[in-house]
Scaffold this active site. Structure first.
Site, mmCIF file in Angstrom:
data_model
loop_
_atom_site.group_PDB
_atom_site.id
_atom_site.type_symbol
_atom_site.label_atom_id
_atom_site.label_comp_id
_atom_site.label_asym_id
_atom_site.label_seq_id
_atom_site.Cartn_x
_atom_site.Cartn_y
_atom_site.Cartn_z
ATOM 1 C CG HIS A 71 5.744 -59.722 -14.358
ATOM 2 N ND1 HIS A 71 6.862 -60.471 -14.628
ATOM 3 C CD2 HIS A 71 4.681 -60.545 -14.556
ATOM 4 C CE1 HIS A 71 6.487 -61.695 -14.972
ATOM 5 N NE2 HIS A 71 5.177 -61.765 -14.931
ATOM 6 N N GLY A 72 6.159 -54.983 -14.539
ATOM 7 C CA GLY A 72 5.603 -53.676 -14.204
ATOM 8 C C GLY A 72 6.630 -52.689 -13.696
#
Length: 470
Positions: free
Chosen positions: A322-323
């Site tokens: 996700h990041g």
């Protein structure tokens, strides 16, 4: 280019639909070429340089995919090369800068940190590449011989930027042998309108409440416990309508051109457990990790210690996917702990009637980690949620947000529940006259949503989808 932008709604999509169904493109090959050209233009609109990275990846993966069949003597070597290339590409663009920033922080040398621009949607199209490669290796699909067909699968504009992650085997046959029907086009348009309404009429307005509250929390102003919980709720609804709205639009657009994508959301906020939540939220991602990471590691058919390790690996990778931020790492590990507790203690069965409450409670806490800029901001916000603040349990700000935002919050809560399917099920049991009346009401309602969404889109400023960042 954003689905909810005027350029897409009034130029790109109408022109593409007209050309696609015109006599100018009578054959399947010509229609596919049109969709491929439009998709590359769609991506190049916002990423004029990185479109070449996308194309290079398609070429390399097609070459490697042909060498992964069971008959090839060096298939394991080519699999290693394919995995190294795709994961390496994702690492360089998405995580190398994060790694160097942390090294620079430890070493005290800012010059070591690298700033690397992130291609939009790289996590999505890279995972589609990986699923294509792995499915060939495991014998689930045959390599795509035509480069343009593989390029269409990877770059098809509805799912290119923010998913859902489409498996090659779900659309392989439709690339060359699909049938567009009036029902598909009609249903696709209706699904697109629903998604557009979710984004423009709900997510964007809920974002105002969430952004203001989270900003107040971190800028020293301080918020009460009630305001903090309201902000977490607003963000939970915002990200749901933002992402599920995009998925609805992607599924609808695919249907309009004869493609059938799987569902990506199934009312996650009614989940009866954390496990159930991840069966309902971002389904294409959770099933991807299940099929390509969890099961190959042994799943739950291993020793208890190994099972814990398998869960840890999956949720660490889920957070990282996700990041490039420690907040996402902790967010993923938070879910690892929750899921481990459920599996080892049988908590959902023991609590039963309270399982939905505790699930929503922990999901809201997790969204704070997901939304926060850094761990310190997340820690501060969580403290405020539990009353460790000078603002106390309630403040004037809370009642102001409740007064002026109650309508959008109410629509958000109702929209996140399966009220519409319940009404549709009820309508199916009515007599023909009532069914026809319900159909007319539905059509008028969707038409109103579309027209209002268009008006808001014209007046609104640029507001990208949250998952564009991934």
């Amino acid at each position: 280019m954003v689905f909810s932008s005027g350029v897409f709604l009034f130029l790109f999509l109408p022109l593409l639909v007209v050309l696609y169904y015109s006599p100018l493109f009578p054959k399947r090959s010509s229609k596919n070429f049109l969709l491929l050209s439009a998709s590359l233009f769609f991506y190049a609109w916002g990423e004029p340089v990185f479109v070449f990275v996308l194309l290079l990846s398609v070429i390399i993966n097609q070459y490697l995919g042909k060498r992964l069949t069971k008959k090839h003597p060096k298939r394991k070597r080519y699999l290693a090369i394919a995995l190294l290339y795709n994961i390496g590409l994702l690492f360089v663009f998405k995580y190398l800068g994060f790694l160097t920033e942390n090294i620079a922080a430890v070493a005290g040398k800012e010059s070591l940190a690298l700033k690397i621009s992130l291609p939009i949607g790289i996590s999505f199209f890279t995972f589609q590449m990986l699923s294509y490669i792995l499915d060939i290796y495991y014998g689930r699909v045959k390599p795509q011989k035509k480069l343009t067909n593989l390029a269409l699968y990877i770059s098809f504009f509805p799912q290119l930027i923010s998913g859902p992650i489409v498996r090659y085997n779900t659309v392989a046959s439709e690339i060359e042998r699909r049938t567009e029907t009036r029902e598909d086009v009609s249903d696709g348009m209706l699904r697109f309108v629903i998604g557009l309404g979710k984004k423009v009429l709900l997510a964007n307005y809920l974002a105002v409440i969430a952004d203001n509250i989270f900003t107040s929390s971190s800028n020293g102003t301080g918020i009460s416990a009630a305001t903090a919980w309201l902000g977490a709720l607003a963000y939970a609804l915002q990200i749901y309508f933002d992402f599920s709205g995009y998925s609805d639009m992607a599924i609808g657009l695919g249907r309009m051109f004869g493609f059938h994508f799987g569902e990506n959301f199934n009312y996650p906020y009614i989940a009866a457990s954390i496990t159930d939540f991840w069966r309902r939220w971002h389904i294409s991602l959770s099933t991807w990790f299940r099929d390509y990471v969890y099961i190959p590691l042994g799943g739950n058919r291993v020793s208890p210690k190994r099972h814990v390790l398998n869960l840890f690996v999956v949720w660490l990778l889920t957070g990282i996917w996700h990041g490039a931020n420690w907040t996402f790492v902790v967010w993923g590990l938070f879910y690892f702990v929750l899921l481990l507790l459920e599996k080892k203690t049988g908590l959902p069965e023991k609590l039963k009637g309270f399982s939905r409450i505790y699930t929503l409670f922990f999901v809201l806490l997790a969204w704070v980690l997901f939304r926060a800029e850094d761990l310190s901001s997340a820690g501060l916000y969580l403290q405020q949620m539990f009353g460790f603040t000078q603002k106390g349990a309630f403040d004037k700000v809370f009642f102001d947000y409740l007064r002026y935002g109650k309508t959008i919050l109410l629509f958000g809560i109702v929209g996140s529940l399966p009220v519409v399917p319940w009404l549709a099920k009820k309508a199916a049991s009515w007599n023909s006259r009532l069914k026809n009346s319900a159909a007319v009401v539905q059509m008028l309602f969707l038409t109103a949503i579309f027209l209002i969404s268009i008006l808001v889109t014209i007046k609104a400023t640029y507001n990208p989808f949250i998952y564009f960042n991934f």
